[in-house]
Design a protein around this motif. Sequence first.
Motif, PDB file in Angstrom:
ATOM      1  N   CYS A 273       0.836  -1.209   0.000  1.00 22.80           N
ATOM      2  CA  CYS A 273       0.000   0.000   0.000  1.00 22.80           C
ATOM      3  C   CYS A 273       0.869   1.256   0.000  1.00 22.80           C
ATOM      4  N   ALA A 274       2.184   1.108   0.243  1.00 22.63           N
ATOM      5  CA  ALA A 274       3.104   2.251   0.232  1.00 22.63           C
ATOM      6  C   ALA A 274       4.531   1.740   0.080  1.00 22.63           C
ATOM      7  N   VAL A 275       5.363   2.567  -0.557  1.00 23.33           N
ATOM      8  CA  VAL A 275       6.790   2.267  -0.687  1.00 23.33           C
ATOM      9  C   VAL A 275       7.563   3.447  -0.104  1.00 23.33           C
ATOM     10  N   ILE A 276       8.486   3.144   0.821  1.00 26.77           N
ATOM     11  CA  ILE A 276       9.341   4.164   1.424  1.00 26.77           C
ATOM     12  C   ILE A 276      10.753   3.960   0.886  1.00 26.77           C
ATOM     13  N   VAL A 277      11.344   5.017   0.343  1.00 25.43           N
ATOM     14  CA  VAL A 277      12.705   4.945  -0.187  1.00 25.43           C
ATOM     15  C   VAL A 277      13.579   5.844   0.681  1.00 25.43           C
TER      16      VAL A 277
ATOM     17  N   PRO B 122      20.666   6.780  -3.728  1.00 26.62           N
ATOM     18  CA  PRO B 122      21.171   5.593  -4.420  1.00 26.62           C
ATOM     19  C   PRO B 122      20.142   4.455  -4.457  1.00 26.62           C
ATOM     20  N   ALA B 123      19.409   4.263  -3.363  1.00 24.45           N
ATOM     21  CA  ALA B 123      18.367   3.226  -3.357  1.00 24.45           C
ATOM     22  C   ALA B 123      17.273   3.587  -4.355  1.00 24.45           C
ATOM     23  N   ALA B 124      16.930   4.872  -4.458  1.00 28.21           N
ATOM     24  CA  ALA B 124      15.908   5.311  -5.411  1.00 28.21           C
ATOM     25  C   ALA B 124      16.362   5.052  -6.844  1.00 28.21           C
ATOM     26  N   ARG B 125      17.601   5.434  -7.167  1.00 27.56           N
ATOM     27  CA  ARG B 125      18.095   5.243  -8.540  1.00 27.56           C
ATOM     28  C   ARG B 125      18.128   3.763  -8.916  1.00 27.56           C
ATOM     29  N   ARG B 126      18.588   2.919  -8.009  1.00 26.47           N
ATOM     30  CA  ARG B 126      18.648   1.477  -8.283  1.00 26.47           C
ATOM     31  C   ARG B 126      17.231   0.903  -8.398  1.00 26.47           C
ATOM     32  N   ALA B 127      16.341   1.351  -7.520  1.00 24.57           N
ATOM     33  CA  ALA B 127      14.956   0.872  -7.572  1.00 24.57           C
ATOM     34  C   ALA B 127      14.306   1.229  -8.901  1.00 24.57           C
ATOM     35  N   LEU B 128      14.584   2.409  -9.411  1.00 26.96           N
ATOM     36  CA  LEU B 128      14.006   2.811 -10.705  1.00 26.96           C
ATOM     37  C   LEU B 128      14.505   1.915 -11.829  1.00 26.96           C
TER      38      LEU B 128
ATOM     39  N   LEU C  55      12.612  10.213  -7.588  1.00 26.22           N
ATOM     40  CA  LEU C  55      11.424   9.398  -7.852  1.00 26.22           C
ATOM     41  C   LEU C  55      10.408  10.160  -8.707  1.00 26.22           C
ATOM     42  N   ALA C  56      10.194  11.428  -8.394  1.00 22.04           N
ATOM     43  CA  ALA C  56       9.232  12.246  -9.143  1.00 22.04           C
ATOM     44  C   ALA C  56       9.660  12.395 -10.601  1.00 22.04           C
ATOM     45  N   ASP C  57      10.961  12.513 -10.845  1.00 21.93           N
ATOM     46  CA  ASP C  57      11.462  12.623 -12.219  1.00 21.93           C
ATOM     47  C   ASP C  57      11.119  11.394 -13.053  1.00 21.93           C
ATOM     48  N   HIS C  58      10.834  10.298 -12.380  1.00 20.50           N
ATOM     49  CA  HIS C  58      10.458   9.052 -13.057  1.00 20.50           C
ATOM     50  C   HIS C  58       8.930   8.930 -13.174  1.00 20.50           C
ATOM     51  N   GLY C  59       8.225   9.960 -12.723  1.00 24.03           N
ATOM     52  CA  GLY C  59       6.773   9.969 -12.842  1.00 24.03           C
ATOM     53  C   GLY C  59       6.030   9.308 -11.694  1.00 24.03           C
ATOM     54  N   LEU C  60       6.731   9.021 -10.589  1.00 26.56           N
ATOM     55  CA  LEU C  60       6.072   8.387  -9.453  1.00 26.56           C
ATOM     56  C   LEU C  60       5.395   9.426  -8.568  1.00 26.56           C
ATOM     57  N   ASP C  61       4.355   8.999  -7.906  1.00 23.57           N
ATOM     58  CA  ASP C  61       3.584   9.840  -6.986  1.00 23.57           C
ATOM     59  C   ASP C  61       4.291   9.787  -5.626  1.00 23.57           C
ATOM     60  N   VAL C  62       5.090  10.799  -5.321  1.00 21.92           N
ATOM     61  CA  VAL C  62       5.954  10.746  -4.128  1.00 21.92           C
ATOM     62  C   VAL C  62       5.654  11.898  -3.181  1.00 21.92           C
ATOM     63  N   SER C  63       5.723  11.592  -1.888  1.00 21.33           N
ATOM     64  CA  SER C  63       5.556  12.589  -0.832  1.00 21.33           C
ATOM     65  C   SER C  63       6.744  12.513   0.106  1.00 21.33           C
ATOM     66  N   TYR C  64       7.050  13.635   0.729  1.00 20.60           N
ATOM     67  CA  TYR C  64       8.140  13.692   1.707  1.00 20.60           C
ATOM     68  C   TYR C  64       7.815  14.792   2.707  1.00 20.60           C
TER      69      TYR C  64
ATOM     70  N   PRO D 230       1.293   5.102  -3.553  1.00 18.95           N
ATOM     71  CA  PRO D 230       2.100   6.232  -3.087  1.00 18.95           C
ATOM     72  C   PRO D 230       3.513   5.810  -2.702  1.00 18.95           C
ATOM     73  N   TRP D 231       4.464   6.665  -3.068  1.00 17.60           N
ATOM     74  CA  TRP D 231       5.863   6.488  -2.715  1.00 17.60           C
ATOM     75  C   TRP D 231       6.226   7.588  -1.732  1.00 17.60           C
ATOM     76  N   PHE D 232       7.156   7.298  -0.839  1.00 19.30           N
ATOM     77  CA  PHE D 232       7.549   8.257   0.186  1.00 19.30           C
ATOM     78  C   PHE D 232       9.064   8.260   0.314  1.00 19.30           C
ATOM     79  N   SER D 233       9.611   9.410   0.692  1.00 19.15           N
ATOM     80  CA  SER D 233      11.045   9.506   0.961  1.00 19.15           C
ATOM     81  C   SER D 233      11.252  10.382   2.181  1.00 19.15           C
ATOM     82  N   VAL D 234      12.428  10.252   2.765  1.00 21.34           N
ATOM     83  CA  VAL D 234      12.765  11.045   3.938  1.00 21.34           C
ATOM     84  C   VAL D 234      13.035  12.491   3.537  1.00 21.34           C
ATOM     85  N   GLY D 235      13.652  12.705   2.376  1.00 21.98           N
ATOM     86  CA  GLY D 235      14.032  14.056   1.985  1.00 21.98           C
ATOM     87  C   GLY D 235      13.634  14.432   0.575  1.00 21.98           C
TER      88      GLY D 235
END
Length: 182
Positions: A57-61, A65-71, A97-106, A85-90
């Motif tokens: 129901c959610a992915v936290i990155v 580096p983890a984001a780039r590899r995950a993409l 993540l957003a540059d890849h078109g993902l719905d991300v919140s922080y 929804p995707w989430f990041s600390v910063g």
Amino acid sequence: MTGWRVLLTRPAEESAALAASLSEAGIFSSSLPLLETQPLPITAEQQAVFQHLDRYCAVIVVSKPAARRALRLLDQYAPAVPALPWFSVGAATAQVLADHGLDVSYPEVGDDSEALLELPRLREAVAVDDARVLILRGQGGESCWLSVYAAKVLVSIIWNCTVGFCRPTTRMCSPSALMWNA
């Protein structure tokens, strides 16, 4: 702010961008990368995680580096990324993540796990029956997520959900750090 001298120890690609920003502000910097981030070989279990992201129901990155590899793994194993929804600390990780078109919140305020866990959108995402959260972080990654066990307990207590981890990268001492220690 002239007269300042800064030694940048982050991985080379991150140091280069930071050095350019510092230079624009009139700050001299030198780069001595002490860490390198390397992709880990993908396991069958990790491949299945990316092929079945709709189970979460959610992915936290946790890191860029983890984001780039995950993409890259998404492109390879999940050509049709589910709308979740995707989430990041910063903000910087969110931008990757957003540059890849993902719905991300922080968190707008605070660059730490505590601020992330307080996000209303994250709380809404996990307020479903049988909630499952995927946390993508590097092996040896952010200290705020040091203990897999502690993170699982924390998230499951707060939200009563299942937590899965995937480690697509690892941190290693860079050659310059090894030479420094010689």
